[in-house]
Motif scaffolding. Structure first.
Motif, PDB file in Angstrom:
ATOM      1  N   ASP A 109      35.756  37.775  19.508  1.00  8.83           N
ATOM      2  CA  ASP A 109      35.205  36.422  19.654  1.00  8.83           C
ATOM      3  C   ASP A 109      36.046  35.562  20.595  1.00  8.83           C
ATOM      4  N   SER A 110      37.282  35.966  20.850  1.00  9.23           N
ATOM      5  CA  SER A 110      38.163  35.158  21.698  1.00  9.23           C
ATOM      6  C   SER A 110      37.955  35.440  23.181  1.00  9.23           C
ATOM      7  N   VAL A 111      37.213  36.512  23.529  1.00  6.96           N
ATOM      8  CA  VAL A 111      36.974  36.828  24.942  1.00  6.96           C
ATOM      9  C   VAL A 111      36.017  35.791  25.524  1.00  6.96           C
ATOM     10  N   ALA A 112      36.503  35.050  26.524  1.00  3.10           N
ATOM     11  CA  ALA A 112      35.701  33.975  27.132  1.00  3.10           C
ATOM     12  C   ALA A 112      35.030  34.423  28.424  1.00  3.10           C
ATOM     13  N   LEU A 113      35.645  35.357  29.143  1.00  4.57           N
ATOM     14  CA  LEU A 113      35.102  35.781  30.436  1.00  4.57           C
ATOM     15  C   LEU A 113      35.563  37.194  30.744  1.00  4.57           C
ATOM     16  N   THR A 114      34.686  37.984  31.322  1.00  2.00           N
ATOM     17  CA  THR A 114      35.050  39.326  31.784  1.00  2.00           C
ATOM     18  C   THR A 114      34.659  39.462  33.251  1.00  2.00           C
ATOM     19  N   ALA A 115      35.407  40.252  33.996  1.00  2.00           N
ATOM     20  CA  ALA A 115      35.136  40.426  35.428  1.00  2.00           C
ATOM     21  C   ALA A 115      35.594  41.806  35.871  1.00  2.00           C
ATOM     22  N   ASN A 116      34.866  42.378  36.817  1.00  2.00           N
ATOM     23  CA  ASN A 116      35.232  43.653  37.427  1.00  2.00           C
ATOM     24  C   ASN A 116      35.333  43.489  38.936  1.00  2.00           C
ATOM     25  N   PHE A 117      36.515  43.779  39.479  1.00  2.00           N
ATOM     26  CA  PHE A 117      36.769  43.686  40.912  1.00  2.00           C
ATOM     27  C   PHE A 117      36.921  45.087  41.492  1.00  2.00           C
ATOM     28  N   ILE A 118      36.389  45.283  42.688  1.00  2.00           N
ATOM     29  CA  ILE A 118      36.566  46.550  43.408  1.00  2.00           C
ATOM     30  C   ILE A 118      37.388  46.273  44.664  1.00  2.00           C
ATOM     31  N   PHE A 119      38.503  46.981  44.794  1.00  2.00           N
ATOM     32  CA  PHE A 119      39.366  46.881  45.976  1.00  2.00           C
ATOM     33  C   PHE A 119      39.305  48.194  46.747  1.00  2.00           C
ATOM     34  N   VAL A 120      39.502  48.101  48.046  1.00  2.00           N
ATOM     35  CA  VAL A 120      39.609  49.302  48.868  1.00  2.00           C
ATOM     36  C   VAL A 120      40.951  49.286  49.595  1.00  2.00           C
ATOM     37  N   ALA A 121      41.491  50.485  49.828  1.00  2.00           N
ATOM     38  CA  ALA A 121      42.801  50.626  50.468  1.00  2.00           C
ATOM     39  C   ALA A 121      42.636  51.040  51.920  1.00  2.00           C
ATOM     40  N   ARG A 122      43.425  50.406  52.777  1.00  2.00           N
ATOM     41  CA  ARG A 122      43.447  50.734  54.200  1.00  2.00           C
ATOM     42  C   ARG A 122      44.889  50.998  54.616  1.00  2.00           C
ATOM     43  N   ASP A 123      45.068  51.898  55.577  1.00  2.00           N
ATOM     44  CA  ASP A 123      46.390  52.127  56.146  1.00  2.00           C
ATOM     45  C   ASP A 123      46.811  50.887  56.928  1.00  2.00           C
ATOM     46  N   TYR A 124      48.025  50.414  56.707  1.00  2.00           N
ATOM     47  CA  TYR A 124      48.490  49.176  57.327  1.00  2.00           C
ATOM     48  C   TYR A 124      48.502  49.262  58.851  1.00  2.00           C
ATOM     49  N   LYS A 125      48.704  50.471  59.375  1.00  3.70           N
ATOM     50  CA  LYS A 125      48.821  50.632  60.828  1.00  3.70           C
ATOM     51  C   LYS A 125      47.484  50.988  61.470  1.00  3.70           C
ATOM     52  N   THR A 126      46.765  51.959  60.911  1.00  2.00           N
ATOM     53  CA  THR A 126      45.537  52.446  61.541  1.00  2.00           C
ATOM     54  C   THR A 126      44.291  51.696  61.076  1.00  2.00           C
ATOM     55  N   ARG A 127      44.386  50.990  59.933  1.00  2.00           N
ATOM     56  CA  ARG A 127      43.264  50.266  59.318  1.00  2.00           C
ATOM     57  C   ARG A 127      42.157  51.212  58.827  1.00  2.00           C
TER      58      ARG A 127
END
Length: 441
Positions: free
Chosen positions: A192-210
């Motif tokens: 009952d204490s859960v006020a909000l839920t969220a799902n985020f999707i991240f993607v990984a890129r190489d810092y040099k080549t992108r």
């Protein structure tokens, strides 16, 4: 200048209220990037706290060794290793409370969206870190927000907790689940204490080549973690095939539905005096605002912070629902957010909103579905590209409805086939979500 002289002349000196999140780090006095290349100073206290908590990792992101080799061996991590918790001490911290208070003595949802994005970003960094300062870190970017549901109002007078962890990984993508909880005397039960839920999707890129880069593996430990992993795996499979299937269904099987939607719209366009007074054209619900993206709004990668974009989109969506309903709206959920292309400092950004459709079957809780599209506009190149799409759901606040018993929410109708297709795509996506939610219970 002497401070006494300054005060006698009526001059009040202004000093920064910010401190660097890296002041206490071992590299504080060493050569670092210029201040102009640091993350922006716009962000909330929560974002700053997250930087401080993981200063060693964030130092590498601020000054990545681009010429260093990429991570050579993937690690296997557990969800608990990325779990991060933030506590808002609203009950005792008056200043923090005032920073988050909205006119109805609840937490400002727009600021909370910023914090959720910042927390999800920190969790993704923790999971992908290899703890090797000799390798270059990954570039992690928000790809989408799958869904964000407000389960109950969030008071600004009661302590709040935000927590999350990685629940699924693919080759180069990560799903993070976040929960915002607030315990009151009436909700002593954890669920009952859960006020909000969220799902985020991240993607990984190489810092040099992108280019897409592999991420550390995930090993769920508990029964609940395994269940979350399996559910996320199923969502990922549906996402891969869902978009194409949805478009084909609209193209092949919904000609009659499109014509039905357009019928009333044509009457409003061609014979407005004879049109249904409870209907309104989609184009007549539109609002828009524009801004130049400032350096203070940048993230640790030097681009505009995704949470800031969600904050601005939410406030425009809220205003759109308010102007449409004629009463103060009540936020229900973020249906979906797509981050299609990065937004840079100096970009001319335009947010365009409209009421996409309404659901009036439940008179006690009519639904107002808002679309916000962000465009990066380049006048010198005569170009405009969509950077983000946001979909929000609102209803009307009960107290506002009680004060206006004669209120009515209009039915929104399209004037063009393109508008009709957009409406049908979102209605079908929502129906699919409802089916998934029912099957998972």
């Amino acid at each position: 200048m002497d401070s006494n002289i300054s005060q006698s002349n009526g001059t009040i000196p202004v000093v920064s209220t910010f401190t660097s999140p890296f002041e206490d780090s071992p590299r504080a006095n060493s050569n670092q990037k210029p201040l102009s290349l640091w993350p922006g100073m716009y962000h909330s206290p929560v974002t700053n706290a997250l930087w401080e908590a993981r200063s060693r990792i964030f130092e590498r992101l601020l000054d990545p060794p681009v010429d260093a080799p990429p991570q050579s061996q993937l690690l296997t991590k557990t969800p608990s290793q990325s779990r991060t918790t933030i506590l808002y001490n609203f009950s005792t911290d008056y200043i923090l409370r005032e920073q988050y208070r909205d006119p109805w003595n609840e937490v400002r949802i727009g600021k909370l969206l910023e914090d959720l994005d910042a927390l999800a970003g920190t969790i993704s960094v923790k999971h992908c870190s290899d703890d090797d300062t000799m390798t270059r870190p990954l570039l992690l970017v928000t790809a989408s927000v799958d869904r964000m549901v407000l389960k109950k109002p969030i008071s600004v007078d009661i302590d709040l907790q935000m927590a999350g962890a990685v629940i699924w990984v693919g080759r180069s993508s990560i799903e993070i689940q976040l929960e915002v909880t607030q315990t009151t005397q009436e909700s002593s039960d954890v669920s009952d204490s859960v006020a909000l839920t969220a799902n985020f999707i991240f993607v990984a890129r190489d810092y040099k080549t992108r280019k897409a880069a592999p991420v550390n593996r995930l090993s769920p430990e508990t029964e609940q973690e395994n269940l979350l992993f399996e559910e996320a795996e199923e969502r990922h499979k549906r996402r891969k095939v869902g978009k194409g299937e949805n478009k084909r269904e609209v193209e092949n099987g919904n000609v009659n539905r499109i014509e039905t939607l357009l019928a009333e719209g044509r009457i409003l366009c061609d014979m407005p005096a004879l049109a249904d007074r409870d209907s309104i054209l989609l184009r007549d619900t539109r609002l828009e605002n524009s801004l130049i993206c400032q350096p203070q709004q940048r993230n640790i990668h030097g681009r505009i912070f995704g949470g800031f974009l969600m904050h601005r989109a939410f406030e425009l969506a809220f205003s759109t629902a308010y102007a449409f309903a004629g009463m103060v709206p009540c936020f229900l959920e973020v249906d979906h957010v797509d981050f299609l292309r990065p937004v840079d400092v100096g970009d001319f950004l335009r947010f365009k909103s409209c009421v996409l459709y309404t659901e009036l079957e439940n008179q006690d809780q009519p639904l107002i579905n808002i679309e916000v599209v962000a465009h990066v506009t380049r006048p010198e190149l005569r170009s405009s590209e969509v950077s983000n799409t946001f979909y929000f759901s609102f209803t009307v606040r009960p107290e506002a409805k009680a004060m206006n018993s004669g209120f009515r929410i209009r039915n929104v109708v399209p004037a063009t086939e393109e508008e009709a297709r957009r409406i049908l795509e979102r209605i079908d996506a929502e129906c699919l979500h409802s089916i998934k939610d029912s099957s998972s219970k």
